[in-house]
Design a protein around this motif. Structure first.
Motif, short mmCIF file in Angstrom:
data_model
loop_
_atom_site.label_atom_id
_atom_site.label_comp_id
_atom_site.label_asym_id
_atom_site.label_seq_id
_atom_site.Cartn_x
_atom_site.Cartn_y
_atom_site.Cartn_z
N UNK A 153 62.59 21.81 119.55
CA UNK A 153 62.08 22.08 120.88
C UNK A 153 62.04 20.76 121.66
N UNK A 154 62.30 20.82 122.96
CA UNK A 154 62.16 19.63 123.79
C UNK A 154 60.79 19.63 124.45
N UNK A 155 60.20 18.44 124.55
CA UNK A 155 58.84 18.27 125.05
C UNK A 155 58.78 16.98 125.89
N UNK A 156 58.08 16.99 127.04
CA UNK A 156 57.85 15.73 127.75
C UNK A 156 57.09 14.76 126.84
N UNK A 157 57.51 13.50 126.81
CA UNK A 157 56.87 12.54 125.92
C UNK A 157 55.39 12.40 126.24
N UNK A 158 55.01 12.60 127.50
CA UNK A 158 53.60 12.56 127.89
C UNK A 158 52.77 13.57 127.13
#
Length: 370
Positions: A153-158
């Protein structure tokens, strides 16, 4: 060895730039009022400011069931199609452009909500109350945007909260089942400061059980917990709660435990009209009742039947700062989620058992092996 002390087995490798598309398995909500399906989808590529996360665990939540059972025009419905899963943990696999501060192999928990990032609420880490939510393409990871019921899954690093050496699979439910009660309890702490205080937990599912643990760790209050399931009440007792079974005389028994005064803070993790009514009937003066469960129940307020200066409110999820604090409690051993692990191939069975009320703990889908 990966952080968390676990070495996930390889199933599908993420695609490298310039190579042909790679695929992975995912549990996808495809249409309104249709049970989700397990299918092959493309492995996502992290955009600027994002990471590709190799999923360690993804918690199955009743909110997911509501998502795929909604009718099209229901208020709050999130349009299909997308991969489910808003309670996620994993290992950093690949960095998007501009990402710093994390390294491949780092174990992280995912803060699910995603707001605009510009308004007052988002600036304080409270994306759940984003002022521009109506104009956003999705509400969060697994809520309009592809979630973690997949191999990657892709996730904002924040949105990543470091887990260090803590087990990321067991941590996955904390992203909602830990964060949601923690935020509600944190807001009510002024009502529980001091000696002789009482707290009430209604509904001993995943959130309610963790709520009991949080209350015992953060307050000196006597914790009263109530449910209709005997096994759930025994679990709450083991965590330090006094239990009262649901049914006739429930409110009277709760009041007796407080010496007739009532509870100082109550947390309803169900949210149907009868549970709200029960909680309202046992509130003390200057108390706080928080409705956390999103079952749509209503309550008729009256000046003459409501204790003076008592508050009735609701909360939704929590802040990213809260989630950092939840992880601190987890790493300190103050929160221990009860989980039941399922492979991705058995993920649909987990949802069937969730719907049927046949799970004693939180179902966690583990895509890369236990």
């Amino acid at each position: 060895m990966h952080a968390g002390g676990l070495i996930p087995s390889e199933v599908h490798q993420p695609k490298d730039p310039g190579t042909e598309e790679a695929f992975m398995r995912a549990i996808v909500f495809e249409d309104w009022q249709k049970f989700p399906i397990l299918k092959d989808v493309e492995v996502p590529t992290p955009g600027p400011g994002e990471v590709l996360l190799k999923v360690a665990g993804a918690g199955a939540c009743h909110s997911d069931v509501a998502i795929y059972n909604f009718e099209k025009d229901t208020r709050g419905a999130v349009p299909p199609s997308f991969t489910l899963g808003h309670e996620n943990s994993g290992w950093v696999e690949e960095l998007g452009d501009g990402v710093t501060g994390v390294r491949p192999g780092d174990a992280c928990l995912v803060y699910g909500p995603i707001g605009c990032g510009r308004c007052k609420a988002c600036s304080r880490g409270q994306d759940t109350y984003c002022e521009n939510a109506a104009s956003m393409p999705y509400l969060g990871v697994g809520l309009g945007r592809d979630g973690g019921m997949a191999e990657y899954v892709t996730v904002p690093v924040r949105n990543l909260v470091p887990l260090g050496d803590a087990d990321p699979i067991a941590a996955a439910p904390l992203a909602d089942a830990g964060l949601t009660p923690y935020h509600a309890i944190k807001q009510a702490l002024p009502h529980l400061n001091g000696g002789g205080k009482y707290a009430l937990v209604i509904g001993l599912g995943g959130l309610g059980q963790i709520a009991v643990q949080i209350l015992k760790a953060l307050t000196g209050a006597t914790v009263i917990a109530t449910d209709t399931k005997e096994e759930a009440m025994r679990t709450a007792e083991a965590a330090g709660a006094i239990t009262v079974p649901g049914g006739d005389g429930q409110a009277e028994r709760i009041r007796e435990l407080t010496g007739g005064r009532g509870v100082d803070a109550a947390f309803d993790f169900v949210g149907v009209a009868p549970t709200i009514k029960t909680a309202a009937a046992v509130m003390a003066r200057q108390s706080k009742l928080t409705i956390v469960g999103i079952a749509g129940g209503s309550y008729e307020w009256s000046f003459f039947t409501t204790p003076y200066e008592s508050q009735l409110t609701n909360t939704y999820w929590g802040t990213i700062e809260d989630l950092h604090e939840v992880v601190d409690m987890y790493k300190a051993g103050q929160i221990t989620p009860e989980i039941e692990r399922f492979s991705l191939d058995d993920g649909l069975e987990a949802y069937r058992r969730l719907e049927a009320g046949q799970l004693s703990g939180r179902a966690v889908i583990v895509p890369h092996g236990f």
